[in-house]
Design an enzyme around this catalytic site. Structure first.
Site, short mmCIF file in Angstrom:
data_model
loop_
_atom_site.label_atom_id
_atom_site.label_comp_id
_atom_site.label_asym_id
_atom_site.label_seq_id
_atom_site.Cartn_x
_atom_site.Cartn_y
_atom_site.Cartn_z
N GLY A 23 -5.23 0.00 -1.28
CA GLY A 23 -6.39 1.07 -1.58
C GLY A 23 -7.11 1.40 -0.38
N TRP B 194 -6.64 3.73 2.11
CA TRP B 194 -6.46 5.38 1.71
C TRP B 194 -7.33 5.67 0.65
CZ3 TRP B 194 -1.97 8.50 3.63
CH2 TRP B 194 -1.45 7.94 4.98
N ASP C 141 0.45 3.85 -7.44
CA ASP C 141 1.44 2.50 -7.04
C ASP C 141 2.10 1.68 -8.08
OD1 ASP C 141 1.21 1.37 -3.75
OD2 ASP C 141 2.02 0.41 -5.12
N ASP D 195 5.58 4.13 -11.38
CA ASP D 195 6.40 4.61 -10.17
C ASP D 195 5.91 6.21 -10.13
OD1 ASP D 195 8.50 6.13 -9.03
OD2 ASP D 195 10.09 4.69 -9.62
N ASP E 103 1.80 7.29 1.42
CA ASP E 103 2.10 6.48 2.43
C ASP E 103 3.20 5.30 1.88
OD1 ASP E 103 1.48 5.07 4.70
OD2 ASP E 103 -0.23 3.74 3.89
N LYS F 171 4.03 9.53 4.97
CA LYS F 171 4.74 8.85 6.00
C LYS F 171 5.92 9.10 5.78
CE LYS F 171 4.55 4.13 5.40
NZ LYS F 171 3.66 3.22 5.60
C1 LIG Z 1 2.14 1.03 3.06
S1 LIG Z 1 1.69 0.85 1.51
C2 LIG Z 1 0.33 1.75 1.35
C3 LIG Z 1 -0.93 1.36 2.03
C4 LIG Z 1 -2.09 2.17 1.62
N1 LIG Z 1 -2.03 3.69 2.01
C5 LIG Z 1 -3.42 1.74 1.85
O1 LIG Z 1 -3.85 2.18 2.79
O2 LIG Z 1 -3.85 0.72 1.03
C6 LIG Z 1 3.14 1.52 0.69
C7 LIG Z 1 2.93 1.32 -0.90
O3 LIG Z 1 3.82 2.29 -1.56
C8 LIG Z 1 4.10 1.74 -2.94
N2 LIG Z 1 5.45 2.51 -3.18
C9 LIG Z 1 6.69 2.62 -2.92
N3 LIG Z 1 7.60 3.13 -3.71
C10 LIG Z 1 6.61 3.79 -4.59
C11 LIG Z 1 6.91 4.53 -5.80
N4 LIG Z 1 8.04 4.91 -6.13
N5 LIG Z 1 5.96 4.87 -6.67
C12 LIG Z 1 4.71 4.23 -6.39
N6 LIG Z 1 4.58 3.40 -5.19
C13 LIG Z 1 5.39 3.17 -4.53
C14 LIG Z 1 4.55 0.24 -2.68
O4 LIG Z 1 4.31 -0.44 -3.76
C15 LIG Z 1 3.25 0.00 -1.48
O5 LIG Z 1 2.05 -0.68 -2.09
#
Ligand SMILES: C[S@@+](CC[C@H](N)C(=O)[O-])C[C@H]1O[C@@H](n2cnc3c(N)ncnc32)[C@H](O)[C@@H]1O
Length: 196
Positions: free
Chosen positions: A51, A53, A71, A89, A110, A149
């Protein structure tokens, strides 16, 4: 060693300044350079957990704005009242399921694929990014902005070319807080052209 020290500094700084992850500084730097988010904006943040961002976006939009996060995993409790996080998702949601509905002023992603540490990571990241661009047509207003990203590799140019056709101005940007060894880069687009 110098860069490593710098990265450790981001980790310590996040703890000191109350951010949930060091990635907060990536969005803060993108914002400083590209001015994507304005007070009063509605922001959609895909892949938002834990969280950090959401924290940065909530500070930037202020009390009259709104931030919606999605997420697969839960976010940390205690976020600002302007933040709503959904556990889902990102690609299984319909825009009508999003609190307040669509469109949004800013789309953030991200999201990262589950990494295997080989070339397949790049291709899974490209697949995710193309799906985010597909989604932009449903959730982003004309003139809206994007930060997404990507993991660089052979198919990155093609992705950037497609994104370039969808935004008035679009570039890859690598924040200082990104780790040295990482292929991570952010596709930053300003001025969404619907049907572009
Ligand atoms: C690098 S982390 C994000 C960090 C976040 N921006 C922060 O600052 O706290 C990447 C996130 O993408 C989520 N993610 C990956 N594929 C996803 C999807 N199809 N739907 C929702 N979330 C997804 C993962 O569960 C993970 O928590």
């Amino acid at each position: 060693m110098k860069r490593r020290t710098l990265h450790d500094q981001y980790f310590r700084r996040a703890k000191r300044e109350g951010y949930l992850a060091r990635s907060a500084y990536k969005l803060l730097e993108i914002q400083e350079k590209k001015r994507l988010i304005r007070p009063g904006d509605r922001v959609l943040d895909l892949g938002c957990a834990p969280g950090s961002w959401l924290q940065v976006a909530a500070e930037l939009v202020g009390p009259r704005g709104a931030v919606v996060g999605v997420d697969l995993t839960p976010v940390r409790p205690g976020l600002a009242p302007t933040v709503t996080a959904i556990e889902a998702d990102a690609f299984a949601l319909s825009p009508a399921d999003l609190p307040g509905g669509s469109p949004f002023d800013v789309l953030l992603s991200d999201m990262a694929p589950a990494t295997a540490g080989d070339l397949s990571d790049h291709y899974r990241s490209m697949d995710l990014c193309h799906r985010v661009l597909d989604l932009a047509g449903d959730v982003l207003r004309p003139g809206g902005n994007l930060a997404m990203k990507a993991l660089e590799g052979a198919a990155y140019r093609e992705l950037l070319g497609r994104a370039g056709g969808l935004f008035r101005d679009c570039r890859g940007y690598r924040p200082r807080a990104t780790r040295d060894a990482s292929t991570e880069i952010y596709v930053v687009g300003r001025g969404f052209r619907v049907g572009g």
